[in-house]
Write an enzyme that holds these catalytic residues in place. Sequence first.
Site, short mmCIF file in Angstrom:
data_model
loop_
_atom_site.label_atom_id
_atom_site.label_comp_id
_atom_site.label_asym_id
_atom_site.label_seq_id
_atom_site.Cartn_x
_atom_site.Cartn_y
_atom_site.Cartn_z
CB THR A 1 82.75 58.10 45.75
OG1 THR A 1 81.75 57.52 44.92
CG2 THR A 1 83.99 58.40 44.90
NE ARG B 1 76.44 54.17 37.41
CZ ARG B 1 77.01 54.93 38.33
NH1 ARG B 1 77.90 54.41 39.15
NH2 ARG B 1 76.68 56.19 38.47
CB VAL B 2 81.67 52.20 34.25
CG1 VAL B 2 82.88 53.01 34.69
CG2 VAL B 2 82.02 50.72 34.18
N GLY B 3 80.47 54.50 36.45
CA GLY B 3 80.18 55.91 36.66
C GLY B 3 81.34 56.81 36.30
CG ASP B 4 81.97 60.21 38.76
OD1 ASP B 4 81.09 59.50 39.29
OD2 ASP B 4 82.82 60.83 39.42
CB THR C 1 82.16 62.21 45.79
OG1 THR C 1 81.16 61.27 46.25
CG2 THR C 1 82.02 63.50 46.60
N GLY C 2 79.64 62.03 43.89
CA GLY C 2 78.27 62.46 43.63
C GLY C 2 77.61 61.62 42.55
CG HIS C 3 73.72 61.46 39.55
ND1 HIS C 3 73.36 61.99 38.34
CD2 HIS C 3 73.19 60.21 39.60
CE1 HIS C 3 72.63 61.09 37.68
NE2 HIS C 3 72.51 60.02 38.42
N GLY C 4 77.16 60.09 39.37
CA GLY C 4 78.17 59.83 38.36
C GLY C 4 77.81 60.29 36.96
#
Lengths: 165, 134
Positions: free
Chosen positions: B1, B29-32, B52-55
Amino acid sequence: MKPVIVVHGGAGTIVKEYEDQYRSGVNRAALKGYNVLKQGGSALTAVEEAVVVMEDDTLFNAGCGSVLNEEGEVEMDAIIMDGKNLASGAVSAVRCIANPIKLARLVMEKTDHMLLTSKGASLFAKSQGIQEVPGETLISERSRERWKTNLKPGSNPVVSQIGLG
Amino acid sequence: TVGAVAIDSEGNVACATSTGGLTNKMVGRVGDTACIGSGGYADNIVGAVSTTGHGESIMKMVLAKQVLHYMEQGMTAEEAAEAGLNTMKTRVDGFGGVIVVSRSGDWAAKFSTKQMTWAVVKADVLQFGIYHNE
């Protein structure tokens, strides 16, 4: 107000041998955005330009160089927001677009919506004259190798990324 | 990201975040990143944040908005960034990083992961880093 720009290139795994390239990548992005600000440009354009620099750099997980999904394809997400009027635009699961952040800005400026996804985002991109690029051109050798490694029996890409962001 | 936050000479703030997501993620899959308040938020009254990071963890926390909420309560950009990341670690066992710029031009680049590449330019001075304490 003295302009300021801050950029990040992600909190995931960093390969030691590429450390200098990561540093120069974020530096180039920050300087690109700062030049926009120094010339009187808006914060909105500065953050867009900075992100484009990193989307175009195969080292970072965005645009060209994005990681691959389980089918070995690139699906990207992006968002942009203007603090002046809380306007925002985003795209998700987009394919074959070199710079999703530019598409997100168009969503913000040319539609009444906040988020377009997948096929809808692609159709909108086409309507705005954004040229599709072959999906292959967004895939770096490193991303492909990582994808292949994660397909091996016993591999668990989710567990192996815990704590790395 | 990747992401950026900025404040211009007129005092307007903005954020931008872009990602390829999680490696070998499920199709669809869609993250944050694409979610307002999670992948980023910008409000001239407070400042701007990109994450940024674990969504999935960031989405549970609505992390970008949470950091700005802490700033509204009186924390500095740095304090709010640390508080947001600490809360995410405590509540949902999630790790990540944030960049922040406040309406007064203060900034922060904080992360609870082992590393995060970042750079800032303020008053023509470039600073950058990857690891903690850089």
